[in-house]
Design a protein around this motif. Structure first.
Motif, PDB file in Angstrom:
ATOM      1  N   LEU A  44       6.149  85.833  98.927  1.00 26.61           N
ATOM      2  CA  LEU A  44       6.443  86.158 100.312  1.00 26.61           C
ATOM      3  C   LEU A  44       5.224  85.849 101.155  1.00 26.61           C
ATOM      4  N   VAL A  45       5.421  85.034 102.187  1.00 29.25           N
ATOM      5  CA  VAL A  45       4.315  84.608 103.040  1.00 29.25           C
ATOM      6  C   VAL A  45       4.532  85.143 104.447  1.00 29.25           C
ATOM      7  N   GLU A  46       3.549  85.881 104.943  1.00 32.74           N
ATOM      8  CA  GLU A  46       3.636  86.355 106.318  1.00 32.74           C
ATOM      9  C   GLU A  46       3.054  85.283 107.230  1.00 32.74           C
ATOM     10  N   PHE A  47       3.688  85.048 108.361  1.00 34.79           N
ATOM     11  CA  PHE A  47       3.114  84.067 109.297  1.00 34.79           C
ATOM     12  C   PHE A  47       3.090  84.643 110.698  1.00 34.79           C
ATOM     13  N   GLU A  48       2.120  84.137 111.458  1.00 38.98           N
ATOM     14  CA  GLU A  48       1.942  84.661 112.804  1.00 38.98           C
ATOM     15  C   GLU A  48       2.203  83.583 113.859  1.00 38.98           C
ATOM     16  N   SER A  49       1.924  82.324 113.506  1.00 39.07           N
ATOM     17  CA  SER A  49       1.947  81.290 114.537  1.00 39.07           C
ATOM     18  C   SER A  49       2.584  80.009 114.012  1.00 39.07           C
ATOM     19  N   LEU A  76       9.620  83.774 104.055  1.00 37.41           N
ATOM     20  CA  LEU A  76       8.692  83.716 105.186  1.00 37.41           C
ATOM     21  C   LEU A  76       8.982  84.884 106.122  1.00 37.41           C
ATOM     22  N   THR A  77       7.972  85.668 106.408  1.00 39.84           N
ATOM     23  CA  THR A  77       8.170  86.845 107.253  1.00 39.84           C
ATOM     24  C   THR A  77       7.305  86.770 108.510  1.00 39.84           C
ATOM     25  N   PRO A  78       7.944  86.814 109.691  1.00 42.23           N
ATOM     26  CA  PRO A  78       7.152  86.772 110.921  1.00 42.23           C
ATOM     27  C   PRO A  78       6.451  88.107 111.158  1.00 42.23           C
ATOM     28  N   VAL A  79       5.175  88.055 111.457  1.00 41.79           N
ATOM     29  CA  VAL A  79       4.460  89.303 111.743  1.00 41.79           C
ATOM     30  C   VAL A  79       3.830  89.280 113.140  1.00 41.79           C
ATOM     31  N   ALA A  80       4.073  88.204 113.901  1.00 44.95           N
ATOM     32  CA  ALA A  80       3.480  88.115 115.243  1.00 44.95           C
ATOM     33  C   ALA A  80       4.010  89.238 116.119  1.00 44.95           C
TER      34      ALA A  80
END
Ligand code: EPU
Length: 313
Positions: free
Chosen positions: A1-6, A42-46
């Protein structure tokens, strides 16, 4: 699981890792895993909510995909911005909201979305999609179809009203709002939260994905024949197609005798038959098997096909 911000981080992931199989997991409220996922989640954390323009009548608000939906609704209510109050207490992230065009109590998120910004994994570019191009429908959008496996939502822009626009026509909303002293944003939010919590189980307490099935849309003749037999059957017009009628899957399941029915750890919720619940320990495969059973009972009793609303992986 990968968190992404941008978008930059997504560009790195897709240019370098080149995942063959991936899925965007928001808060996971509308996803049923039937086994371990053999791809990249893929998990958005922005985070971020800002008014990007406004005048006397409206405000354009930009919200990052990783924001929690209901915190955004509360933020709007605090600022006297109208448009999302009927969607209070829906468990979701903001990025997931347009994907299935979340809706409740006579409102759909498409009615207030102006633009959805997404990352295109094929071109590695950021694209801004106007509302009219999102192909919104009942629990539908292009993010479930043409852009499935291609678009990853980064932010959503909403057009909200500064002028009061109470939308109280659905079910017992008006009565609950009147009980609280009239149609202020705060009263509407409180009424909706209370109606929801009286019918829908809290996923933090009892595992569930909200409505498990979509309300089925059938030909008018099919609905008329059923109404002949069941005069109290709820039915709703489909604004875009007069030859079709939407039925209440919850009612169909209820009248099939399944409300509160339980098989092992999986069951139909006892206060809203559209919701399947995991009483603890049921596997995703067991939930899916149970859902297929519910569909078959409704098919046999009413001759109507109901289909899952949740994403099954
Ligand atoms: N009904 C029954 N028995 C039940 C459930 C419902 O007879 O067990 C009847 C109700 O009396 C009513 C009709 O069916 O006449 C519709 O029920 P309700 O107003 O509760 O709404 P719904 O159609 O079952 C939809 C959404 C919900 C949303 C509510 C309120 C879908 C798939 N579900 O449910 O959304 O909160 O309307 O607007 O469209 C979700 O999507 O996860 C969700 C919870």
């Amino acid at each position: 699981l990968v968190e992404f911000e941008s978008a930059g981080e997504l560009r790195d992931i897709f240019a370098e890792l080149k995942p063959e199989k991936w899925y965007v997991l928001g808060e996971g409220n509308n996803t049923l895993f039937t086994r371990d996922y053999d791809g990249v989640l893929l998990t958005p954390v922005a985070r971020g909510r800002e008014v990007i323009s406004e005048d006397d009548t409206m405000a354009m608000v930009r919200v990052a995909a990783g924001e929690n939906w209901d915190e955004f609704v509360a933020w709007c209510v605090d600022r006297e911005l109208w448009g999302v109050e009927n969607l209070s207490a829906i468990p979701s992230s903001v990025g997931a909201a347009p994907v299935q065009n979340i809706g409740a109590y006579g409102a759909e998120v498409k009615d207030v979305i102006s633009t959805v910004e997404y990352f295109d994994v094929e071109t590695l570019e950021v694209v801004r999609l106007a509302n009219a191009d999102c192909e919104f429908g009942y629990r539908e959008s292009c993010f479930k179809h043409a852009l499935r496996g291609r678009g990853i939502i980064l932010a959503v822009e909403f057009k909200l009203s500064k002028i009061a626009r109470p939308n109280l026509g659905y079910g017992d909303v008006i009565a609950e709002v009147e009980k609280r002293g009239g149609a202020t944003l705060r009263n509407i939010r409180e009424a909706i939260c209370d109606i929801r919590s009286s019918k829908l189980p809290d996923p933090k307490v009892l595992g569930n994905a909200g409505s498990f099935f979509k309300n089925p849309v059938v030909e008018r003749e099919v609905a008329d024949a059923l109404t002949q037999q069941y005069s109290d059957m709820p039915r709703y017009g489909v604004p875009t197609d007069e030859t079709k009628v939407k039925l209440a899957a919850g009612w169909l399941i209820d009248r099939s005798g399944l409300k509160g029915y339980r098989d092992g750890s999986v069951g139909v919720h006892d206060r809203q038959a559209l919701v399947l619940v995991n009483h603890g320990g049921a596997t995703g495969g067991e939930v899916l098997h149970f859902a297929e059973f519910v569909c078959s009972v409704v098919r046999t009793k009413f001759g109507v096909e109901i289909a899952p609303e949740v994403n099954i992986l």
